[in-house]
Design a protein around this motif. Sequence first.
Motif, PDB file in Angstrom:
ATOM      1  N   LEU A 123      41.183  42.382  49.335  1.00 30.64           N
ATOM      2  CA  LEU A 123      41.664  41.665  48.357  1.00 30.64           C
ATOM      3  C   LEU A 123      40.570  40.859  47.453  1.00 30.64           C
ATOM      4  O   LEU A 123      40.378  40.813  46.292  1.00 30.64           O
ATOM      5  CB  LEU A 123      42.858  40.444  48.506  1.00 30.64           C
ATOM      6  CG  LEU A 123      44.036  41.235  49.058  1.00 30.64           C
ATOM      7  CD1 LEU A 123      44.991  40.103  49.433  1.00 30.64           C
ATOM      8  CD2 LEU A 123      44.587  42.001  47.760  1.00 30.64           C
ATOM      9  N   PHE A 124      39.582  40.300  48.348  1.00 27.56           N
ATOM     10  CA  PHE A 124      38.562  39.359  47.790  1.00 27.56           C
ATOM     11  C   PHE A 124      37.443  40.603  46.939  1.00 27.56           C
ATOM     12  O   PHE A 124      37.126  40.015  45.939  1.00 27.56           O
ATOM     13  CB  PHE A 124      37.715  38.738  48.925  1.00 27.56           C
ATOM     14  CG  PHE A 124      36.440  38.179  48.459  1.00 27.56           C
ATOM     15  CD1 PHE A 124      36.498  36.957  47.865  1.00 27.56           C
ATOM     16  CD2 PHE A 124      35.214  38.664  48.704  1.00 27.56           C
ATOM     17  CE1 PHE A 124      35.286  36.447  47.479  1.00 27.56           C
ATOM     18  CE2 PHE A 124      34.034  38.181  48.340  1.00 27.56           C
ATOM     19  CZ  PHE A 124      34.129  37.000  47.533  1.00 27.56           C
ATOM     20  N   ILE A 125      37.236  41.327  47.547  1.00 27.14           N
ATOM     21  CA  ILE A 125      36.643  42.481  46.921  1.00 27.14           C
ATOM     22  C   ILE A 125      37.040  42.990  45.542  1.00 27.14           C
ATOM     23  O   ILE A 125      36.250  43.009  44.699  1.00 27.14           O
ATOM     24  CB  ILE A 125      36.027  43.783  47.898  1.00 27.14           C
ATOM     25  CG1 ILE A 125      35.185  43.249  49.047  1.00 27.14           C
ATOM     26  CG2 ILE A 125      35.490  44.737  47.164  1.00 27.14           C
ATOM     27  CD1 ILE A 125      35.332  44.115  50.197  1.00 27.14           C
ATOM     28  N   VAL A 126      37.983  43.382  45.638  1.00 25.09           N
ATOM     29  CA  VAL A 126      38.828  44.145  44.318  1.00 25.09           C
ATOM     30  C   VAL A 126      38.777  42.662  43.274  1.00 25.09           C
ATOM     31  O   VAL A 126      38.618  42.958  42.153  1.00 25.09           O
ATOM     32  CB  VAL A 126      40.284  44.336  44.516  1.00 25.09           C
ATOM     33  CG1 VAL A 126      40.933  44.647  43.326  1.00 25.09           C
ATOM     34  CG2 VAL A 126      40.325  45.539  45.494  1.00 25.09           C
ATOM     35  N   ILE A 133      33.102  43.612  36.128  1.00 24.48           N
ATOM     36  CA  ILE A 133      32.700  44.743  35.368  1.00 24.48           C
ATOM     37  C   ILE A 133      33.004  44.526  34.006  1.00 24.48           C
ATOM     38  O   ILE A 133      32.354  44.940  33.176  1.00 24.48           O
ATOM     39  CB  ILE A 133      33.901  45.966  35.913  1.00 24.48           C
ATOM     40  CG1 ILE A 133      33.540  46.385  37.202  1.00 24.48           C
ATOM     41  CG2 ILE A 133      33.855  47.161  34.810  1.00 24.48           C
ATOM     42  CD1 ILE A 133      34.488  47.192  37.824  1.00 24.48           C
ATOM     43  N   CYS A 134      34.007  43.607  33.710  1.00 26.22           N
ATOM     44  CA  CYS A 134      34.319  43.716  31.911  1.00 26.22           C
ATOM     45  C   CYS A 134      33.801  42.456  31.615  1.00 26.22           C
ATOM     46  O   CYS A 134      33.214  42.651  30.287  1.00 26.22           O
ATOM     47  CB  CYS A 134      36.016  43.194  31.976  1.00 26.22           C
ATOM     48  SG  CYS A 134      37.149  44.416  32.421  1.00 26.22           S
ATOM     49  N   LEU A 135      33.419  41.361  32.146  1.00 27.52           N
ATOM     50  CA  LEU A 135      33.179  40.090  31.373  1.00 27.52           C
ATOM     51  C   LEU A 135      31.594  40.203  30.779  1.00 27.52           C
ATOM     52  O   LEU A 135      31.512  39.856  29.447  1.00 27.52           O
ATOM     53  CB  LEU A 135      33.215  38.869  32.037  1.00 27.52           C
ATOM     54  CG  LEU A 135      34.543  38.441  32.267  1.00 27.52           C
ATOM     55  CD1 LEU A 135      34.410  37.171  33.416  1.00 27.52           C
ATOM     56  CD2 LEU A 135      35.052  38.021  31.109  1.00 27.52           C
ATOM     57  N   LEU A 182      32.663  45.632  56.300  1.00 24.80           N
ATOM     58  CA  LEU A 182      33.364  44.568  55.554  1.00 24.80           C
ATOM     59  C   LEU A 182      32.758  43.600  55.086  1.00 24.80           C
ATOM     60  O   LEU A 182      32.935  43.012  53.917  1.00 24.80           O
ATOM     61  CB  LEU A 182      34.916  44.495  56.265  1.00 24.80           C
ATOM     62  CG  LEU A 182      35.943  43.901  55.386  1.00 24.80           C
ATOM     63  CD1 LEU A 182      36.278  45.000  54.410  1.00 24.80           C
ATOM     64  CD2 LEU A 182      37.080  43.587  56.365  1.00 24.80           C
ATOM     65  N   LEU A 183      32.060  42.919  56.165  1.00 24.17           N
ATOM     66  CA  LEU A 183      31.119  41.616  55.774  1.00 24.17           C
ATOM     67  C   LEU A 183      30.200  41.949  54.729  1.00 24.17           C
ATOM     68  O   LEU A 183      30.014  41.182  53.591  1.00 24.17           O
ATOM     69  CB  LEU A 183      30.673  41.114  56.870  1.00 24.17           C
ATOM     70  CG  LEU A 183      29.793  39.721  56.698  1.00 24.17           C
ATOM     71  CD1 LEU A 183      30.705  38.847  56.010  1.00 24.17           C
ATOM     72  CD2 LEU A 183      28.822  39.568  58.018  1.00 24.17           C
ATOM     73  N   LEU A 184      29.407  43.089  54.633  1.00 22.58           N
ATOM     74  CA  LEU A 184      28.478  43.538  53.915  1.00 22.58           C
ATOM     75  C   LEU A 184      29.221  43.729  52.478  1.00 22.58           C
ATOM     76  O   LEU A 184      28.394  43.408  51.586  1.00 22.58           O
ATOM     77  CB  LEU A 184      27.676  44.731  54.343  1.00 22.58           C
ATOM     78  CG  LEU A 184      26.577  45.409  53.390  1.00 22.58           C
ATOM     79  CD1 LEU A 184      25.502  44.251  53.391  1.00 22.58           C
ATOM     80  CD2 LEU A 184      26.061  46.481  54.115  1.00 22.58           C
ATOM     81  N   ALA A 185      30.061  44.379  52.643  1.00 18.75           N
ATOM     82  CA  ALA A 185      31.009  44.631  51.061  1.00 18.75           C
ATOM     83  C   ALA A 185      31.415  43.432  50.652  1.00 18.75           C
ATOM     84  O   ALA A 185      31.150  43.302  49.246  1.00 18.75           O
ATOM     85  CB  ALA A 185      31.974  45.662  51.508  1.00 18.75           C
ATOM     86  N   CYS A 186      31.872  42.312  51.404  1.00 15.82           N
ATOM     87  CA  CYS A 186      32.227  40.983  50.827  1.00 15.82           C
ATOM     88  C   CYS A 186      30.986  40.396  49.941  1.00 15.82           C
ATOM     89  O   CYS A 186      31.167  39.730  49.044  1.00 15.82           O
ATOM     90  CB  CYS A 186      32.772  40.224  51.813  1.00 15.82           C
ATOM     91  SG  CYS A 186      34.612  40.922  52.376  1.00 15.82           S
ATOM     92  N   LEU A 187      30.024  40.288  50.771  1.00 21.62           N
ATOM     93  CA  LEU A 187      28.741  39.912  50.320  1.00 21.62           C
ATOM     94  C   LEU A 187      28.282  40.362  49.098  1.00 21.62           C
ATOM     95  O   LEU A 187      27.684  39.827  48.228  1.00 21.62           O
ATOM     96  CB  LEU A 187      27.726  39.722  51.356  1.00 21.62           C
ATOM     97  CG  LEU A 187      27.795  38.892  52.607  1.00 21.62           C
ATOM     98  CD1 LEU A 187      26.928  39.023  53.997  1.00 21.62           C
ATOM     99  CD2 LEU A 187      28.014  37.387  52.091  1.00 21.62           C
ATOM    100  N   THR A 188      28.303  41.700  49.248  1.00 24.81           N
ATOM    101  CA  THR A 188      27.766  42.426  48.131  1.00 24.81           C
ATOM    102  C   THR A 188      28.587  42.103  46.731  1.00 24.81           C
ATOM    103  O   THR A 188      28.346  42.110  45.515  1.00 24.81           O
ATOM    104  CB  THR A 188      27.738  43.987  48.105  1.00 24.81           C
ATOM    105  OG1 THR A 188      26.999  44.285  49.392  1.00 24.81           O
ATOM    106  CG2 THR A 188      27.320  44.769  46.987  1.00 24.81           C
ATOM    107  N   SER A 189      29.828  42.334  47.022  1.00 26.69           N
ATOM    108  CA  SER A 189      30.817  41.929  45.871  1.00 26.69           C
ATOM    109  C   SER A 189      30.602  40.509  45.223  1.00 26.69           C
ATOM    110  O   SER A 189      30.694  40.335  44.087  1.00 26.69           O
ATOM    111  CB  SER A 189      32.549  42.067  46.280  1.00 26.69           C
ATOM    112  OG  SER A 189      32.621  43.194  46.761  1.00 26.69           O
ATOM    113  N   ALA A 190      30.380  39.425  46.245  1.00 28.87           N
ATOM    114  CA  ALA A 190      30.160  38.149  45.859  1.00 28.87           C
ATOM    115  C   ALA A 190      28.920  37.928  44.944  1.00 28.87           C
ATOM    116  O   ALA A 190      28.667  37.367  44.038  1.00 28.87           O
ATOM    117  CB  ALA A 190      30.037  37.041  46.928  1.00 28.87           C
ATOM    118  N   ALA A 191      27.899  38.941  45.506  1.00 31.09           N
ATOM    119  CA  ALA A 191      26.646  39.025  44.763  1.00 31.09           C
ATOM    120  C   ALA A 191      26.777  39.677  43.319  1.00 31.09           C
ATOM    121  O   ALA A 191      26.168  39.125  42.368  1.00 31.09           O
ATOM    122  CB  ALA A 191      25.586  39.804  45.553  1.00 31.09           C
ATOM    123  N   ILE A 192      27.591  40.777  43.216  1.00 35.16           N
ATOM    124  CA  ILE A 192      27.825  41.393  41.962  1.00 35.16           C
ATOM    125  C   ILE A 192      28.457  40.389  40.990  1.00 35.16           C
ATOM    126  O   ILE A 192      28.374  40.212  39.817  1.00 35.16           O
ATOM    127  CB  ILE A 192      28.601  42.513  42.270  1.00 35.16           C
ATOM    128  CG1 ILE A 192      27.956  43.479  42.834  1.00 35.16           C
ATOM    129  CG2 ILE A 192      29.143  43.119  40.836  1.00 35.16           C
ATOM    130  CD1 ILE A 192      28.488  44.913  43.125  1.00 35.16           C
TER     131      ILE A 192
END
Length: 209
Positions: A123-126, A133-135, A182-192
């Motif tokens: 949920l956090f990643i999405v 993507i939009c802003l 999953l942790l790596l994906a969360c950190l990547t999403s936060a960085a994005i």
Amino acid sequence: MKGLLIKDLYMVKKYCRSYFLLMAVFIGASFFATGDNLFFVFYPCMISGMIPVTLLGYDERSGWDRYCRTLPVSKGQIVSVKYLIGLGFQVLIILLVGTLQLVRICTGGPMNPGEFLLLMALLFIVSCLSSSICLPFMFKLGVEKGRVAYYVMIGFVCAGSFIASGIFSASLRSPMQGPFALLLACLTSAAIYALSWYLSIVFLRKREI
């Protein structure tokens, strides 16, 4: 900046009521949905990410984007308010959806903590990616020209709901690799999300209105 936040909260109250109704419908549907497809779970997160985009649209339509240049606020503050509004509602929706899904997991049998944490991470990643993507496109091109990013995000959520369903099942079967990925994906999403915030400030500073 406090004034900008209050102004946007008033706009949310007036113009985004239908969003909250739609989110409530999907959150309720996610509790009764069957199967592994997580679309009903993810869609409210995506809608919450659309709130800043909607506010930008009304700002542009009313001429606020030009009028606010006469106020003692920086372009960084103008951008940051939209990201803070989006972040606040995304956190709220994640908590609401997570609480409901926790109840669903508990009522379905013995609770699996790993399953719940995995769902919250997804949920956090999405949520992070939906607004990220939009802003930047909206701040660079304007709402109308940047609206194509909205349709890209719709496709992302539809495809992501199926992909995440596979990740959800596979990660539960892989207790060693799943948590790290999953942790790596969360950190990547936060960085994005942080990069998107920074790019939006840069784009607005360079944009002539």
